[in-house]
Structure formats: structure tokens, C-alpha cells
Design a protein around this motif. Structure first.
Motif, PDB file in Angstrom:
ATOM      1  N   UNK A 196       8.589   3.051   2.693  1.00 20.20           N
ATOM      2  CA  UNK A 196       7.450   3.862   2.280  1.00 20.20           C
ATOM      3  C   UNK A 196       6.169   3.063   2.086  1.00 20.20           C
ATOM      4  N   UNK A 197       6.222   1.770   2.340  1.00 21.38           N
ATOM      5  CA  UNK A 197       5.036   0.931   2.179  1.00 21.38           C
ATOM      6  C   UNK A 197       4.343   0.790   3.516  1.00 21.38           C
ATOM      7  N   UNK A 221      10.061  -1.530  -8.475  1.00 23.83           N
ATOM      8  CA  UNK A 221       9.542  -0.355  -7.766  1.00 23.83           C
ATOM      9  C   UNK A 221       8.981  -0.785  -6.411  1.00 23.83           C
ATOM     10  N   UNK A 222       8.265  -1.894  -6.370  1.00 21.45           N
ATOM     11  CA  UNK A 222       7.746  -2.397  -5.095  1.00 21.45           C
ATOM     12  C   UNK A 222       8.879  -2.674  -4.119  1.00 21.45           C
ATOM     13  N   UNK A 276       0.869  -1.182   0.000  1.00 27.08           N
ATOM     14  CA  UNK A 276       0.000   0.000   0.000  1.00 27.08           C
ATOM     15  C   UNK A 276       0.902   1.227   0.000  1.00 27.08           C
ATOM     16  N   UNK A 277       1.042   1.843  -1.169  1.00 35.74           N
ATOM     17  CA  UNK A 277       1.896   3.018  -1.308  1.00 35.74           C
ATOM     18  C   UNK A 277       1.050   4.248  -1.621  1.00 35.74           C
ATOM     19  N   UNK A 281      -0.751  -0.353  -9.776  1.00 32.89           N
ATOM     20  CA  UNK A 281      -0.663  -1.665  -9.122  1.00 32.89           C
ATOM     21  C   UNK A 281      -0.145  -1.562  -7.698  1.00 32.89           C
ATOM     22  N   UNK A 282       0.579  -0.478  -7.390  1.00 37.08           N
ATOM     23  CA  UNK A 282       1.143  -0.285  -6.058  1.00 37.08           C
ATOM     24  C   UNK A 282       0.351   0.727  -5.243  1.00 37.08           C
ATOM     25  N   UNK A 283      -0.663   1.326  -5.854  1.00 36.57           N
ATOM     26  CA  UNK A 283      -1.479   2.298  -5.140  1.00 36.57           C
ATOM     27  C   UNK A 283      -0.831   3.654  -4.980  1.00 36.57           C
TER      28      UNK A 283
END
Length: 339
Positions: free
Chosen positions: A337-338, A328-329, A207-208, A238-240
């Protein structure tokens, strides 16, 4: 691009016809693949037998064909921005490199192709290698990655603009199209399943939603930054997260550094390219610029050295967009940062 001389055109037309109708003659009749017809970027594509001597004009389509185990069906490849995808080195070494950038029409014809693929409409358009019609007049079917035409307007200048967001299903559709054309449908299904699994694994629990990203492809003087809706949009959504230039539908708008600094992204996603056609192609050169330029060196991402390095192919709509999501994830996790 110049047209082939009449004599050569006639030879190629005959050769293309033979290849399309007779390349499966060494197989038992029961093993022959049925003809394939599909609609692709406004063109009807018909292949009466699996290609045996194809030319892929961009790295993205080449890597799909190599991943489908089709190195022995490739007579040439061209236009590379990065080293080949890991695991494909041996297969790629078997395929002649026609050119590192766009080859001439004549150079492609010298490879006697029975099928031509490209990742971009511009590659098989005016000002590119040749138009699709030029190849088709010689009996050579062509295919362009649907991700470069679906929901995208390529009629203006630059790299086009999208009126709707691209999704990975379009890339998966390309894999399945090419697998069908080459008579290896099961391999296509397996490759898509593998890519889906990687996407699910990379995004699980991420959840970014409070994170802003900026994607820089190339050029330090007038930098190409990602707009909202191409492959970078797939990664971001896809990562928010949020792309600081989500308000532009251009594929790769050129944006001045003052505007970039004003948007002040949390993380910089940087293209690490091996080509040499623009300034600041490699990640090392990009980072050196960012950390020395008076406009950029005080940006949040630069001060905290929050850089994620991606291949050019991972930043374009290809099967390696999945690699972009993974990297990136991983970077967001590394930076804490997640959520």
C-alpha cells in the motif's frame, strides 16, 4: 484514596526531606547534581537531588526510566498493559511490581518513594492512585507525562480530548525532563537522538496518502477507537495516511461497529494487550471477533486480513510510539500500500 495516618505522614515527610537533600552525600561535592525545577502539567516540580527511590505508576514512564539506565533508582512500578520493551527485560526484573493496575495510595507509600511519576493525569488525580497534592504534602515530588496534558482537556468523561495534535517533541521533552531530574542529562540526549533516528528510518520513502487506517485499542462490545490527535495521530501523519476517525478530537471515543463498517478502513491497527480489564484485549480475540461478526467480517481490511498488531504502549503517547510508526510502516509495505 485514604490519606496516610498522621504518624506515618510525619515520618514520610521527614524521610522525603532527607532523601531530597542528602541522597548525594556519598559523592564528592563536585559530582553533586544541581537542583532541578520545572513546570509540569500545571505544577511546579522541584527536586533538590536526583531521586534514589522513585516509584513509576505507569508502564510508559517506567520504560523511559529503564531506558535511561535507572533501574537501580526505582523502588516500584505499576499499571502494565504489555510485556516490557525488548532489551529492558533484565533491568525490569530488578524493579518490584507494586501492582499490575493502579495500586492503592498506601501501597505506594509503603515503598517510601522520593519521587513519583505517571503517564496519565488520571493516575495522579481524583479516582486514581492519589492526587499530586497528597504526595506533595508528604514532601514527595510528582511528574506526569506532558503528552497527557499538553493541548488536552481531561476535565470531561472518558480519556479526554485534544484541541491540537500531539507531536513527538512532547515525548522527547518528557525524556529530557526525567533525565534532568535524575541527573543523567547526557543519557536523555542520547535516547532522544536514537528515537529520532528510528523515526527517520521508518518513514523514509513512505507515501501512504491513499491509505485509511483505524486504530482499535480494546473492547468488542463498545470498542475504543482512536481519535485524530493523540499518539495514533503521530503515526498516521508521519506516514501520510488518514485515520478514518480524524473527525473526532476525543482520545479514545467508543464507536459502534455499524459506524466503523461504514468508514471501511484499508488497514486495521489492533492493540495486542496482555491485561484483562476489557473484552477482546489480545489481538487474537480481536481478530476472531472481526472475522465472525456479521457487521465487521465484510470490511475491506478484514476480507484482506490487513492487520497490524501493536502493543498498548505503542498506541499511547510514549517512547514506544516510535515502535508504532515502525510497525505500521512495515505493515503498509507488506500489504503493498506504499507508493
Amino acid at each position: 484514596m485514604p490519606l496516610a495516618p498522621p504518624a506515618r505522614a510525619a515520618v514520610l515527610l521527614a524521610a522525603g526531606s532527607l532523601l531530597l537533600t542528602g541522597c548525594g552525600d556519598t559523592k564528592p561535592a563536585s559530582a553533586k547534581a544541581a537542583s532541578v525545577s520545572l513546570r509540569n502539567c500545571g505544577h511546579e516540580v522541584r527536586v533538590d537531588a536526583p531521586p534514589r527511590h522513585a516509584v513509576s505508576l505507569n508502564q510508559g514512564t517506567t520504560e523511559i526510566l529503564l531506558s535511561l539506565g535507572l533501574a537501580d533508582r526505582l523502588a516500584g512500578t505499576a499499571t502494565w498493559t504489555d510485556p516490557v520493551m525488548k532489551g529492558l527485560e533484565k533491568a525490569n526484573a530488578r524493579v518490584p511490581r507494586i501492582a499490575d493496575d493502579n495500586p492503592s495510595f498506601e501501597r505506594v507509600l509503603d515503598a517510601d518513594p522520593d519521587f513519583v511519576t505517571a503517564s496519565f493525569v488520571s493516575t495522579l488525580g481524583r479516582g486514581g492512585v492519589a492526587t499530586r497534592e497528597q504526595f506533595e504534602k508528604l514532601g514527595v515530588p510528582t511528574y506526569v507525562s506532558p503528552s497527557d496534558c499538553a493541548g488536552k482537556d481531561n476535565s470531561g468523561g472518558g480519556d479526554g480530548a485534544r484541541d491540537k495534535a500531539l507531536g513527538m517533541d512532547t515525548v522527547y521533552g518528557e525524556v529530557r525532563d526525567l533525565a534532568a531530574v535524575f541527573g543523567v542529562k547526557e543519557r536523555g540526549d542520547e535516547l532522544v537522538a536514537s528515537l529520532r533516528q528510528r523515526m527517520e528510518k521508518a518513514t523514509a520513502g513512505v507515501d501512504a496518502s491513499d491509505v485509511t487506517l483505524l486504530y482499535w485499542f480494546a473492547n468488542s462490545e463498545s470498542p475504543y477507537m482512536a481519535g485524530c490527535c493523540g499518539a495514533r495521530g503521530i503515526i498516521t501523519r508521519s506516514l501520510g495516511a488518514k485515520n478514518v476517525f480524524d473527525d473526532t478530537h476525543e482520545e479514545w471515543p467508543q464507536i459502534n461497529w455499524e459506524t466503523v463498517a461504514d468508514r471501511d478502513p484499508d488497514v486495521l491497527v489492533i492493540g495486542d494487550l496482555t491485561r484483562k480489564s476489557q473484552t477482546a484485549e489480545s489481538a487474537a480475540r480481536k481478530i476472531a471477533f472481526l472475522e465472525s461478526d456479521p457487521v465487521t467480517r465484510n470490511m475491506t481490511a478484514v476480507r484482506h486480513k490487513r492487520y497490524v498488531l501493536l502493543s498498548g504502549q505503542a498506541m499511547n503517547p510514549t517512547m514506544r510510539t516510535v515502535e508504532g510508526v515502525e510497525r505500521v510502516a512495515a505493515g503498509l509495505r507488506r500489504f503493498g500500500l506504499v507508493k
